[in-house]
Design an enzyme around this catalytic site. Structure first.
Site, PDB file in Angstrom:
ATOM      1  N   GLY A 249       7.692   2.671  -6.769  1.00 54.15           N
ATOM      2  CA  GLY A 249       8.416   3.080  -7.959  1.00 54.15           C
ATOM      3  C   GLY A 249       8.999   4.468  -8.023  1.00 54.15           C
ATOM      4  O   GLY A 249       9.680   4.794  -8.996  1.00 54.15           O
ATOM      5  N   GLU A 291       3.222   1.689  -2.572  1.00 58.27           N
ATOM      6  CA  GLU A 291       4.227   0.863  -1.912  1.00 58.27           C
ATOM      7  C   GLU A 291       5.653   1.372  -2.152  1.00 58.27           C
ATOM      8  O   GLU A 291       6.437   0.747  -2.870  1.00 58.27           O
ATOM      9  CB  GLU A 291       4.115  -0.570  -2.435  1.00 58.27           C
ATOM     10  CG  GLU A 291       2.756  -1.180  -2.142  1.00 58.27           C
ATOM     11  CD  GLU A 291       2.522  -2.497  -2.865  1.00 58.27           C
ATOM     12  OE1 GLU A 291       1.766  -3.323  -2.317  1.00 58.27           O
ATOM     13  OE2 GLU A 291       3.071  -2.700  -3.969  1.00 58.27           O
ATOM     14  N   GLY A 293       9.452   1.741  -1.722  1.00 58.46           N
ATOM     15  CA  GLY A 293      10.546   0.984  -1.107  1.00 58.46           C
ATOM     16  C   GLY A 293      11.803   1.824  -1.156  1.00 58.46           C
ATOM     17  O   GLY A 293      12.233   2.434  -0.179  1.00 58.46           O
ATOM     18  N   ARG A 294      12.356   1.932  -2.379  1.00 55.39           N
ATOM     19  CA  ARG A 294      13.595   2.672  -2.602  1.00 55.39           C
ATOM     20  C   ARG A 294      13.546   4.085  -2.017  1.00 55.39           C
ATOM     21  O   ARG A 294      14.466   4.517  -1.327  1.00 55.39           O
ATOM     22  CB  ARG A 294      13.825   2.762  -4.117  1.00 55.39           C
ATOM     23  CG  ARG A 294      15.177   3.298  -4.518  1.00 55.39           C
ATOM     24  CD  ARG A 294      15.204   3.635  -6.011  1.00 55.39           C
ATOM     25  NE  ARG A 294      14.743   2.574  -6.865  1.00 55.39           N
ATOM     26  CZ  ARG A 294      15.514   1.599  -7.368  1.00 55.39           C
ATOM     27  NH1 ARG A 294      16.783   1.580  -7.122  1.00 55.39           N
ATOM     28  NH2 ARG A 294      14.976   0.659  -8.135  1.00 55.39           N
ATOM     29  N   ARG A 331      24.312  -3.892  -7.839  1.00 58.32           N
ATOM     30  CA  ARG A 331      23.461  -3.108  -8.749  1.00 58.32           C
ATOM     31  C   ARG A 331      24.212  -2.590  -9.980  1.00 58.32           C
ATOM     32  O   ARG A 331      23.623  -2.449 -11.036  1.00 58.32           O
ATOM     33  CB  ARG A 331      22.768  -1.952  -7.994  1.00 58.32           C
ATOM     34  CG  ARG A 331      21.784  -2.463  -6.934  1.00 58.32           C
ATOM     35  CD  ARG A 331      20.890  -1.371  -6.361  1.00 58.32           C
ATOM     36  NE  ARG A 331      19.936  -0.899  -7.333  1.00 58.32           N
ATOM     37  CZ  ARG A 331      20.027   0.247  -7.972  1.00 58.32           C
ATOM     38  NH1 ARG A 331      21.025   1.081  -7.699  1.00 58.32           N
ATOM     39  NH2 ARG A 331      19.118   0.586  -8.855  1.00 58.32           N
ATOM     40  N   TYR A 335      22.705  -3.820 -13.299  1.00 58.56           N
ATOM     41  CA  TYR A 335      21.925  -2.804 -14.048  1.00 58.56           C
ATOM     42  C   TYR A 335      22.768  -1.621 -14.540  1.00 58.56           C
ATOM     43  O   TYR A 335      22.212  -0.660 -15.056  1.00 58.56           O
ATOM     44  CB  TYR A 335      20.815  -2.193 -13.167  1.00 58.56           C
ATOM     45  CG  TYR A 335      20.084  -3.117 -12.238  1.00 58.56           C
ATOM     46  CD1 TYR A 335      19.291  -4.152 -12.721  1.00 58.56           C
ATOM     47  CD2 TYR A 335      20.149  -2.924 -10.855  1.00 58.56           C
ATOM     48  CE1 TYR A 335      18.603  -4.979 -11.848  1.00 58.56           C
ATOM     49  CE2 TYR A 335      19.447  -3.750  -9.983  1.00 58.56           C
ATOM     50  CZ  TYR A 335      18.689  -4.782 -10.484  1.00 58.56           C
ATOM     51  OH  TYR A 335      18.007  -5.593  -9.623  1.00 58.56           O
ATOM     52  N   CYS A 362      36.546 -12.306  -7.738  1.00 57.34           N
ATOM     53  CA  CYS A 362      37.298 -12.791  -8.902  1.00 57.34           C
ATOM     54  C   CYS A 362      36.397 -12.779 -10.116  1.00 57.34           C
ATOM     55  O   CYS A 362      35.929 -13.832 -10.570  1.00 57.34           O
ATOM     56  CB  CYS A 362      37.817 -14.187  -8.625  1.00 57.34           C
ATOM     57  SG  CYS A 362      39.114 -14.135  -7.421  1.00 57.34           S
ATOM     58  N   GLU A 363      36.112 -11.593 -10.587  1.00 55.97           N
ATOM     59  CA  GLU A 363      35.200 -11.434 -11.710  1.00 55.97           C
ATOM     60  C   GLU A 363      35.373 -10.004 -12.230  1.00 55.97           C
ATOM     61  O   GLU A 363      35.196  -9.053 -11.466  1.00 55.97           O
ATOM     62  CB  GLU A 363      33.767 -11.679 -11.189  1.00 55.97           C
ATOM     63  CG  GLU A 363      32.724 -11.463 -12.224  1.00 55.97           C
ATOM     64  CD  GLU A 363      31.501 -12.363 -12.010  1.00 55.97           C
ATOM     65  OE1 GLU A 363      31.598 -13.404 -11.332  1.00 55.97           O
ATOM     66  OE2 GLU A 363      30.455 -12.001 -12.535  1.00 55.97           O
ATOM     67  N   TYR A 391      18.046  -1.948  -1.853  1.00 54.43           N
ATOM     68  CA  TYR A 391      18.472  -2.966  -2.822  1.00 54.43           C
ATOM     69  C   TYR A 391      19.984  -3.179  -2.810  1.00 54.43           C
ATOM     70  O   TYR A 391      20.582  -3.456  -3.840  1.00 54.43           O
ATOM     71  CB  TYR A 391      17.975  -2.620  -4.237  1.00 54.43           C
ATOM     72  CG  TYR A 391      16.474  -2.469  -4.323  1.00 54.43           C
ATOM     73  CD1 TYR A 391      15.647  -3.570  -4.106  1.00 54.43           C
ATOM     74  CD2 TYR A 391      15.876  -1.239  -4.577  1.00 54.43           C
ATOM     75  CE1 TYR A 391      14.262  -3.441  -4.153  1.00 54.43           C
ATOM     76  CE2 TYR A 391      14.490  -1.110  -4.638  1.00 54.43           C
ATOM     77  CZ  TYR A 391      13.697  -2.217  -4.416  1.00 54.43           C
ATOM     78  OH  TYR A 391      12.330  -2.091  -4.471  1.00 54.43           O
TER      79      TYR A 391
END
Ligand code: LLP
Length: 432
Positions: A249, A291, A293-294, A331, A335, A362-363, A391
C-alpha cells in the site's frame, strides 16, 4: 531529473529513460511501448530488504505483490534479489515459476480461490495460503488432505481501517469482500476453526489496508489493531501465531503534487509501533512481512506513445490523441488517476499547451490525462506518460482488438524484451 531518477532531459531536448533518448527508443521499438528501468527495480528490492533486515531482522521480509506487474523477466530479477512474492492466481504462480522462482517463497492470495486454484497451488508446493474465510479454509483442508500435505496458512483479517479517512471510522472496510472482520467476531471464529483442522497449519495473520497510501498512520494503526487481536486470541483461544503480514500500500509519486515519501522511514515507524505495542501487550514480536507492489515498480516505468491528431476546440479544450490509451493504461478511466505527461520530443520547450491526452479507443472516456500542460505537440511527436510501471501492463486489455504493447527492461547493460508486442495473429489465436 523529472519526478524520479529514471527520467531526465538530454542535450537534444528529448526525454531520457534510464539515460536513453526516448525518441530513439520509440523509433527502435515502436509505440506504444512500456520501458522499465531494471536498476530502479533492483534498488527497490535492496532498499526494502535492507530496511526489513535493519528494523525487523530474522525471517521478516518484503514480499513483492505480483499484481502490480507480473512478467517472467521481473520474477527473474526478484529471484536474483532473493525476494518473496505474493500471487493471486495460478497465472501469477505459473509466471513466477516459469522464471525459476521458488513457489515455497510465495504467499497465495485471493478472496475466491476455486477448488482448482487450491489444487494447483497445493500441488506446486506454495509456501503459504492467505486464506480468506471459512469456505476456503474448509476446501483447503479437504484438498490438502487429498495431497497428504499440511498446508501452511495465514488468515486474512479485516482490521476495520479506512486508510483515507481515520481509524475511528472503522465500518468501511468491515464491509469488504476480503477477509474476516475482528469487529463482527468472525475473525476469532475463523482462527478457532483453523486450529481444529488437521491439514492446515496456522502460522499467523494477514491484513491489507489499501493502496497508494502516503500516511504512515494506516499502517501503524493496522499493526496496532492486529497485535491487540493477536494478544486477544492468545488469551481466549490459546493461540499465538508467529507471523504478521501487513500487506502492501505505500504511495508513489505520480505528479509533482504527490509527496515524496521515504519507504525506509515508514518501515522504521511501523517497526517502532510494533515493538512498543508488543512490549505493552507482553507478546513476542512476530515475524513481519509487508507486500509492496506499486512502490517497487511504478516509478521505474514509462509508456511511450506517438501523437496522432491534435485537435483544438475553441472555447473548450485541446485534445492530443495517442496510439494507445485505456487498453495499456486503464487507470485514468477507472480511477481518474493523475499522471505526469511529457512531450518527449520537445522536453526542454516550455510546457505551455494545456491539453487532454486521449487514447485511440472508440469511447469518450478513453483518456490518459485531462488538462495537463506539455510542449505543443505535432503529429509524430513522442508522448511519454511517466510512472506507469505498476498496474498498467498488468491491467491491459485487448478492447477494440488493440494489441498490447511490449514491455522492455532497460539497464546499464542494455535493453531486454520482457514481453514482445502482440500481433494481429496473437489477437486471433484463440478464435476457433
Ligand atoms: N497485498 C494485497 C493483499 C493487496 O491486495 C495489494 C493490492 C497489495 C499487497 C499491493 O499493494 P500496493 O503496494 O501495490 O499498493 N489496480 C489499482 C490497485 C489495486 C491494488 C489491489 N491490491 C490501481 O491501479 O491503483
Amino acid at each position: 531529473m523529472i519526478l524520479h531518477p529514471s527520467f531526465d532531459i538530454n542535450g537534444s531536448g528529448h526525454l531520457t529513460v534510464c539515460g536513453r533518448d526516448a525518441v530513439e527508443l520509440a523509433k527502435e521499438y515502436g509505440t506504444p511501448a512500456i520501458f522499465i528501468d531494471e536498476d530502479a527495480v533492483r534498488s527497490a528490492c535492496r532498499m526494502y530488504k535492507d530496511a526489513f533486515a535493519r528494523h525487523f531482522g530474522g525471517a521478516s521480509s518484503p514480499v513483492y505483490a505480483g499484481k502490480a506487474l507480473c512478467v517472467k523477466k521481473l520474477y527473474e530479477i526478484l529471484r536474483e534479489e532473493d525476494m518473496m512474492a505474493d500471487c493471486v492466481s495460478p497465472g501469477e504462480i505459473a509466471t513466477a515459476e516459469a522464471a525459476g522462482f521458488d513457489p515455497g517463497r510465495v504467499f497465495f492470495h485471493g478472496n475466491n480461490k476455486s477448488d482448482d486454484d487450491i489444487r494447483y497451488a497445493v500441488s506446486r508446493g506454495i509456501g503459504h495460503f492467505v486464506t480468506d474465510g471459512v469456505d476456503e479454509l474448509l476446501a483447503l483442508d479437504r484438498i490438502a488432505g487429498e495431497y497428504g500435505v499440511k498446508q501452511k496458512i495465514l488468515l486474512r483479517i479485516a482490521p476495520g481501517i479506512d486508510p483515507h479517512t481515520h481509524k475511528k471510522i472503522v465500518t468501511g472496510s468491515v464491509d469488504s469482500k476480503f477477509g474476516s472482520a475482528i469487529e463482527t467476531g468472525q475473525a476469532e471464529a475463523v482462527v478457532r476453526l483453523a486450529m481444529t483442522l488437521p491439514n492446515v497449519e496456522l502460522d499467523g495473520l494477514h491484513c491489507h489496508v489499501g493502496s497508494q497510501i502516503f500516511d504512515t498512520e494506516p499502517f501503524t494503526d493496522a499493526a496496532d489493531i492486529m497485535l491487540r487481536f493477536i494478544a486477544h486470541i492468545k488469551d481466549t483461544c490459546g493461540y499465538e501465531g508467529t507471523v504478521l503480514n501487513l500487506g502492501g500500500g505505500f504511495g508513489v509519486r505520480y505528479t509533482e503534487d504527490d509527496p515524496a515519501i521515504s519507504y525506509e522511514e515508514n518501515i522504521g515507524l511501523v517497526a517502532d509501533e510494533i515493538d512498543r505495542t508488543c512490549r505493552e501487550l507482553g507478546i513476542d514480536r512476530p515475524t513481519i512481512f509487508m507486500e509492496p507492489g506499486r512502490s517497487m515498480v511504478a516509478a521505474a516505468g514509462v509508456t511511450l506513445y506517438t501523437a496522432g491528431s491534435v485537435k483544438e476546440i475553441p472555447g473548450f479544450r485541446n485534445y492530443v490523441s495517442v496510439d494507445g490509451g485505456m487498453t495499456d493504461n486503464p487507470r485514468y478511466t477507472l480511477y481518474q488517476s493523475r499522471y505526469t505527461v511529457v512531450n518527449a520530443s520537445r522536453a526542454s520547450s516550455p510546457a505551455d499547451f494545456e491539453t487532454t491526452v486521449a487514447g485511440r479507443c472508440c469511447e469518450s472516456g478513453d483518456l490518459l490525462a485531462e488538462n495537463v500542460k506539455i510542449a505543443r505537440p505535432e503529429r509524430g511527436d513522442v508522448i511519454a506518460v511517466l510512472v506507469t510501471g505498476a498496474y498498467n501492463y498488468s491491467m491491459a486489455s485487448n478492447y477494440n482488438r488493440v494489441p498490447r504493447p511490449p514491455v522492455m527492461f532497460i539497464s546499464k547493460d542494455g535493453i531486454k524484451t520482457a514481453v514482445r508486442r502482440e500481433t494481429l495473429d496473437d489477437m486471433l489465436a484463440l478464435d476457433e
